[in-house]
Scaffold this motif. Structure first.
Motif, PDB file in Angstrom:
ATOM      1  N   THR A   6      10.170  -8.504  -8.015  1.00  0.00           N
ATOM      2  CA  THR A   6      10.848  -8.255  -9.291  1.00  0.00           C
ATOM      3  C   THR A   6      11.037  -6.758  -9.558  1.00  0.00           C
ATOM      4  N   LEU A   7      10.751  -5.941  -8.556  1.00  0.00           N
ATOM      5  CA  LEU A   7      10.954  -4.490  -8.680  1.00  0.00           C
ATOM      6  C   LEU A   7      12.334  -4.136  -8.143  1.00  0.00           C
ATOM      7  N   ALA A   8      13.140  -3.489  -8.978  1.00  0.00           N
ATOM      8  CA  ALA A   8      14.489  -3.115  -8.564  1.00  0.00           C
ATOM      9  C   ALA A   8      14.422  -2.136  -7.395  1.00  0.00           C
ATOM     10  N   ASN A   9      15.382  -2.247  -6.491  1.00  0.00           N
ATOM     11  CA  ASN A   9      15.396  -1.370  -5.314  1.00  0.00           C
ATOM     12  C   ASN A   9      15.453   0.102  -5.698  1.00  0.00           C
ATOM     13  N   ASP A  10      16.162   0.381  -6.791  1.00  0.00           N
ATOM     14  CA  ASP A  10      16.292   1.775  -7.234  1.00  0.00           C
ATOM     15  C   ASP A  10      14.947   2.381  -7.651  1.00  0.00           C
ATOM     16  N   ASP A  11      14.011   1.510  -8.034  1.00  0.00           N
ATOM     17  CA  ASP A  11      12.695   1.995  -8.476  1.00  0.00           C
ATOM     18  C   ASP A  11      11.727   2.206  -7.318  1.00  0.00           C
ATOM     19  N   ALA A  12      12.088   1.719  -6.133  1.00  0.00           N
ATOM     20  CA  ALA A  12      11.181   1.809  -4.987  1.00  0.00           C
ATOM     21  C   ALA A  12      10.891   3.263  -4.604  1.00  0.00           C
ATOM     22  N   CYS A  13      11.913   4.103  -4.609  1.00  0.00           N
ATOM     23  CA  CYS A  13      11.728   5.520  -4.261  1.00  0.00           C
ATOM     24  C   CYS A  13      10.837   6.218  -5.284  1.00  0.00           C
ATOM     25  N   TYR A  14      11.058   5.875  -6.560  1.00  0.00           N
ATOM     26  CA  TYR A  14      10.241   6.471  -7.623  1.00  0.00           C
ATOM     27  C   TYR A  14       8.783   6.054  -7.469  1.00  0.00           C
ATOM     28  N   LEU A  15       8.555   4.768  -7.196  1.00  0.00           N
ATOM     29  CA  LEU A  15       7.191   4.273  -7.006  1.00  0.00           C
ATOM     30  C   LEU A  15       6.541   4.918  -5.786  1.00  0.00           C
ATOM     31  N   LEU A  16       7.309   5.078  -4.729  1.00  0.00           N
ATOM     32  CA  LEU A  16       6.773   5.706  -3.522  1.00  0.00           C
ATOM     33  C   LEU A  16       6.348   7.144  -3.805  1.00  0.00           C
ATOM     34  N   GLY A  17       7.114   7.827  -4.645  1.00  0.00           N
ATOM     35  CA  GLY A  17       6.748   9.188  -5.049  1.00  0.00           C
ATOM     36  C   GLY A  17       5.454   9.205  -5.844  1.00  0.00           C
ATOM     37  N   LEU A  18       5.287   8.228  -6.743  1.00  0.00           N
ATOM     38  CA  LEU A  18       4.055   8.123  -7.520  1.00  0.00           C
ATOM     39  C   LEU A  18       2.851   7.852  -6.623  1.00  0.00           C
ATOM     40  N   ILE A  19       3.052   6.986  -5.640  1.00  0.00           N
ATOM     41  CA  ILE A  19       1.975   6.651  -4.703  1.00  0.00           C
ATOM     42  C   ILE A  19       1.592   7.879  -3.876  1.00  0.00           C
ATOM     43  N   SER A  20       2.590   8.625  -3.437  1.00  0.00           N
ATOM     44  CA  SER A  20       2.334   9.847  -2.670  1.00  0.00           C
ATOM     45  C   SER A  20       1.566  10.859  -3.508  1.00  0.00           C
ATOM     46  N   HIS A  21       1.955  10.983  -4.778  1.00  0.00           N
ATOM     47  CA  HIS A  21       1.270  11.895  -5.707  1.00  0.00           C
ATOM     48  C   HIS A  21      -0.180  11.465  -5.893  1.00  0.00           C
ATOM     49  N   ALA A  22      -0.399  10.173  -6.076  1.00  0.00           N
ATOM     50  CA  ALA A  22      -1.752   9.637  -6.255  1.00  0.00           C
ATOM     51  C   ALA A  22      -2.599   9.864  -5.010  1.00  0.00           C
ATOM     52  N   SER A  23      -1.991   9.687  -3.853  1.00  0.00           N
ATOM     53  CA  SER A  23      -2.702   9.878  -2.587  1.00  0.00           C
ATOM     54  C   SER A  23      -3.174  11.316  -2.442  1.00  0.00           C
ATOM     55  N   HIS A  24      -2.373  12.258  -2.936  1.00  0.00           N
ATOM     56  CA  HIS A  24      -2.708  13.682  -2.838  1.00  0.00           C
ATOM     57  C   HIS A  24      -3.768  14.093  -3.849  1.00  0.00           C
ATOM     58  N   ILE A  25      -3.596  13.657  -5.103  1.00  0.00           N
ATOM     59  CA  ILE A  25      -4.481  14.091  -6.184  1.00  0.00           C
ATOM     60  C   ILE A  25      -5.767  13.270  -6.242  1.00  0.00           C
ATOM     61  N   GLU A  26      -5.637  11.956  -6.110  1.00  0.00           N
ATOM     62  CA  GLU A  26      -6.784  11.058  -6.284  1.00  0.00           C
ATOM     63  C   GLU A  26      -6.753   9.957  -5.230  1.00  0.00           C
ATOM     64  N   PRO A  27      -7.074  10.275  -3.989  1.00  0.00           N
ATOM     65  CA  PRO A  27      -6.983   9.302  -2.897  1.00  0.00           C
ATOM     66  C   PRO A  27      -7.850   8.068  -3.108  1.00  0.00           C
ATOM     67  N   GLU A  28      -8.934   8.192  -3.901  1.00  0.00           N
ATOM     68  CA  GLU A  28      -9.799   7.044  -4.155  1.00  0.00           C
ATOM     69  C   GLU A  28      -9.051   5.941  -4.901  1.00  0.00           C
ATOM     70  N   PHE A  29      -8.130   6.335  -5.795  1.00  0.00           N
ATOM     71  CA  PHE A  29      -7.344   5.353  -6.541  1.00  0.00           C
ATOM     72  C   PHE A  29      -6.430   4.572  -5.604  1.00  0.00           C
ATOM     73  N   LEU A  30      -5.817   5.267  -4.664  1.00  0.00           N
ATOM     74  CA  LEU A  30      -4.934   4.592  -3.711  1.00  0.00           C
ATOM     75  C   LEU A  30      -5.716   3.604  -2.850  1.00  0.00           C
ATOM     76  N   GLU A  31      -6.928   3.983  -2.488  1.00  0.00           N
ATOM     77  CA  GLU A  31      -7.772   3.071  -1.708  1.00  0.00           C
ATOM     78  C   GLU A  31      -8.055   1.789  -2.481  1.00  0.00           C
ATOM     79  N   ARG A  32      -8.282   1.933  -3.800  1.00  0.00           N
ATOM     80  CA  ARG A  32      -8.534   0.755  -4.648  1.00  0.00           C
ATOM     81  C   ARG A  32      -7.283  -0.106  -4.766  1.00  0.00           C
ATOM     82  N   ILE A  33      -6.132   0.551  -4.841  1.00  0.00           N
ATOM     83  CA  ILE A  33      -4.861  -0.170  -4.934  1.00  0.00           C
ATOM     84  C   ILE A  33      -4.613  -0.983  -3.660  1.00  0.00           C
TER      85      ILE A  33
END
Length: 310
Positions: A264-291
């Motif tokens: 249910t996630l629009a394709n246009d939002d995928a790039c934005y979400l990927l950017g958020l995930i990349s940001h999270a991985s850099h700043i708080e990698p523990e959160f990405l591990e939980r995700i």
């Protein structure tokens, strides 16, 4: 010095370099983009391909000439917002300030004045070329100003603040205050109560002494402490001395990943979400591990695939 360097590196006659520089302030595509968390817009002046090519070559020489202080964290190779925020992570008290119209405040006359104060003297011909290649002519200003968009502008802005960075860093060291600057955002932190209230007056005085024309935006002066949410260049400082992307971004990422799991996630939002995930991985990698543990690695990989194919 500058003309000779460009002539040799670009295989251009000195006469042609001067002529190109004279028309360069008008070789920009100017457009507006919305500012983050604001209804206002930011003017972007993007140089033409030819001008950008010459600016990048010029940058190689200017890096050797123009000093940048260690307190400057923006536009520096190998460091970024995480390093800047980390400098303040173990302090109780925080002061954030912001320069008003930073890049548009930087003019050729201010640049050459600061260069001279740093013991760097350009002859008249080099000044003519640098004035043309580094600055642009906007409709709003009669005088040439530094553009947001040219590859040379980050270095010029960092250099311009070198003496200020030097002097305020010294003042802060005497007061046991940590100081960093990320472009036009300046941050101060300490564990000594009330000492940060002394700084705004000192800062404005030093600006008048070192970079006339660059001013503080009083609306963005913020004092805060561990009793409140503390953010430095978009990074949340935790009370435990760590860094976080913050609750709002965590909720947004979780919500968007949940939607993607059920298509249910629009394709246009995928790039934005990927950017958020990349940001999270850099700043708080523990959160990405939980995700990943919660949703599975396959879901994350599918988001990457959607971003690539969208």
């Amino acid at each position: 010095m500058i003309i000779e360097y460009l002539s040799e590196s670009l295989f251009m006659a000195k006469y042609d370099i001067v002529n190109f520089a004279l028309t360069s302030p008008h070789r920009y595509k100017v457009y507006e983009i919305p500012k983050r968390n604001s209804k206002n817009t930011r003017t972007i002046a993007h140089p033409s391909k030819e001008l950008k090519f010459i600016q990048r070559e010029l940058l190689k020489k200017l890096i050797e000439i123009l000093p940048v202080h260690d307190a400057a964290f923006a536009y520096q190779k190998g460091i970024g917002i995480k390093d800047n925020a980390n400098k303040h992570s173990n302090s109780k008290y925080l002061l954030k300030m912001d320069f008003k119209n930073f890049f548009p405040s930087i003019t050729p006359s201010l640049f050459f004045s600061i260069a001279e104060k740093n013991g760097i003297v350009f002859d008249k011909n080099d000044q003519l070329v640098l004035k043309g290649l580094l600055f642009y002519k906007s409709k709003a200003n009669k005088e040439l100003t530094l553009s947001v968009g040219a590859p040379t502008s980050p270095l010029i802005s960092n250099f311009l603040m070198h003496i200020f960075d030097q002097k305020i860093s010294y003042e802060c060291s005497l007061k046991k205050v940590t100081y960093t600057r990320y472009a036009d955002d300046i941050t101060f932190s300490t564990n000594i109560k009330n000492i940060l209230f002394e700084l705004p007056e000192i800062i404005m005085q030093l600006l008048q002494e070192t970079v006339v024309g660059v001013e503080i935006n009083p609306e963005k002066t913020i004092f805060t402490s561990k009793a409140h949410n503390r953010h430095v260049t978009g990074v949340t400082l935790t009370n435990e001395g760590g860094l976080s992307i913050g609750r709002d971004k965590k909720r947004l990422i979780s919500s968007m990943i949940h939607k993607s799991k059920f298509n249910t996630l629009a394709n246009d939002d995928a790039c934005y979400l990927l950017g958020l995930i990349s940001h999270a991985s850099h700043i708080e990698p523990e959160f990405l591990e939980r995700i990943i543990k919660k949703y599975g690695l396959e879901v994350i990989q599918n988001i990457k695939l959607s971003a690539i194919t969208s």
